[in-house]
Design an enzyme around this catalytic site. Sequence first.
Site, mmCIF file in Angstrom:
data_model
loop_
_atom_site.group_PDB
_atom_site.id
_atom_site.type_symbol
_atom_site.label_atom_id
_atom_site.label_comp_id
_atom_site.label_asym_id
_atom_site.label_seq_id
_atom_site.Cartn_x
_atom_site.Cartn_y
_atom_site.Cartn_z
ATOM 1 N N HIS A 9 43.139 46.872 37.358
ATOM 2 C CA HIS A 9 43.374 46.747 35.914
ATOM 3 C C HIS A 9 43.162 48.143 35.301
ATOM 4 O O HIS A 9 42.388 48.940 35.827
ATOM 5 C CB HIS A 9 42.330 45.759 35.391
ATOM 6 N N ASP B 159 34.609 45.613 39.992
ATOM 7 C CA ASP B 159 35.048 45.110 38.701
ATOM 8 C C ASP B 159 35.154 43.596 38.841
ATOM 9 O O ASP B 159 36.102 43.088 39.423
ATOM 10 C CB ASP B 159 36.402 45.736 38.334
ATOM 11 N N GLN C 28 37.254 39.240 36.825
ATOM 12 C CA GLN C 28 37.858 37.990 37.306
ATOM 13 C C GLN C 28 37.047 37.367 38.438
ATOM 14 O O GLN C 28 37.433 36.337 38.972
ATOM 15 C CB GLN C 28 39.294 38.219 37.789
ATOM 16 N N LYS D 125 35.387 36.067 29.415
ATOM 17 C CA LYS D 125 36.246 35.500 30.450
ATOM 18 C C LYS D 125 35.509 34.420 31.234
ATOM 19 O O LYS D 125 36.049 33.857 32.183
ATOM 20 C CB LYS D 125 36.727 36.603 31.402
ATOM 21 N N CYS E 219 47.941 44.684 31.752
ATOM 22 C CA CYS E 219 47.107 45.896 31.808
ATOM 23 C C CYS E 219 47.034 46.441 33.232
ATOM 24 O O CYS E 219 45.981 46.889 33.684
ATOM 25 C CB CYS E 219 45.704 45.659 31.258
#
Lengths: 147, 410
Positions: free
Chosen positions: B122, B199, B202, B225, B365
């Site tokens: 991303h 990261d 998600q 999220k 993104c």
Amino acid sequence: MRWLPPSRKRSASLAMDSELLEAEEIYREHILDLYKHPHNSGKLSSYSFRRRELNPVCGDQIELFVRMDDNKIAEAAFIGHGCAISQASASLLTDFIKGKSVDELKQITRENILSMLGIALGPVRMKCALLALKTLLKGIEDYEAGN
Amino acid sequence: MMTLQQLNLRRDFPLLQQQSNGKPLIYLDSASTTQKPASVIQAMSNYYLTMNANIHRGVYRLSQDATAAYEEAHRNVAGFINAGFEEVIFTKSATESLNLLAYTLTKGMLQGEEIVLTQMEHHSNLVPWQQLAKERGLVVKYIRLTPDFRLDMQHAKEMITKRTKVVSVCHMSNVLGTINPITELASLAHAQGAVLVVDGAQGMPHLPVDVKALGCDFYAASGHKMLGPTGIGILYGKKALLEKLPPFLYGGDMIREVSYADSTFNDLPWKFEAGTPNIAEAIGLAAAIDYLRSIGMEQVQQHEMMLTEYALAKLGEMPGVRIIGPATAEQRSGVISFAVDGIHTHDVATVLDSEGIAVRGGHHCAMPLMELLGLAGTTRASFSVYNTQEEVDALVAAIQKAQRIFGYGQ
């Protein structure tokens, strides 16, 4: 489900399918037709200005080529990719500007574009509709700065 | 045990009770942001109604209550991912967490040293490293994808070398749904003396996360999220590493002692939390985590896996629909990107919207990844605890409608 090749005209029965009415408010026949068969599609080999703009939200792109003659638009063409709305409005705008002067081009408003498209749009899709106009106005700025 | 589908968690989410375009709202954009259960909204409004005060400042009761609730939120998050209290920092977003790491980790790096990312990142795990590398004379390298949209681990072995100081990868791709082999990447990074940043924007919403078991050095995540509010992000870092890093933002609360000439900094985790933090948002995040705990992350993962398998099978048999991501549910989860031949992603999303279905269309993104895949964008359906198989059926029917409108199929 049988897979059919894209047809130039959708069948008449489809238009009567009431399920499709809402989305059809936007995706009217002429918009889809321009999407699949754009007007003034391609590059110009000789042009007075060219300009590329993109919509960073969705990646829609338009590159506009304009040839001026006697301070009027003699020829306009575009290449690009994106949604039906952005590409149809580029077709309509490149048709519309032929024969017009730079001063006349500067008078074009978002309402003009919407009336050419003949549909109502929300704020997000409005950006798609106005991409071609934005590209044109930036191109004129370049052109005038260069003169 | 009841499945999540049977539990009908949808009832817990007030927003999902509304109609969209005259139809029941089908929300399939949880990878962008999830909806919030009533308990999260109540926790935040309760904070403003009963204990709003600045933290770590006043000696009066309100401030003490607010401080206790804020620190409890820290403790809650730390426990949720098996981290120590001093190892969890609150930021405003996963993006800020990654920027914090990019600034502070590259500060001591020498010209020519390397940062290894992947082709599926991303922008938030790509642009900060790329821009700091430009400024500081560092090299950014990317681990390739395999043809089935997974990380090429052979290439990872070649990319991670003695010159590598940082490896930063997503836990799960927000475009492809691919889950990356974090423990394996941690071993590769550590063998070369590099740190591994994950990261987890998600990852944490969809998978049980144990930072110790993963073996990563840093883990970034986002509150909104994972059923929590916007404006709150998470940064986990190993204590020994966080102690060595310089502060990122300077200001109140992050200092120990200040004179006109110099300053010393607060203990962890406060050293990295300058200024008044997002207190209500931290409390809302804690309520979201309580909600997820009450379901159990294994259950969450199982439910999303079931939906993913179902959706991959249904979408996979549609003519003119291409899945952009691993075709099987193995090592992937509930983020499903697809392309519909001849119809731009925004047009697909507009037709779906007319059916009350919210999906994301565009580049997500991840513009470099789109360029690599030769796509202007994809349409993406993503799941959370409140989604059902019936909603996947509605998605399929709406895609067929888009195909009919655009003159494909029947």
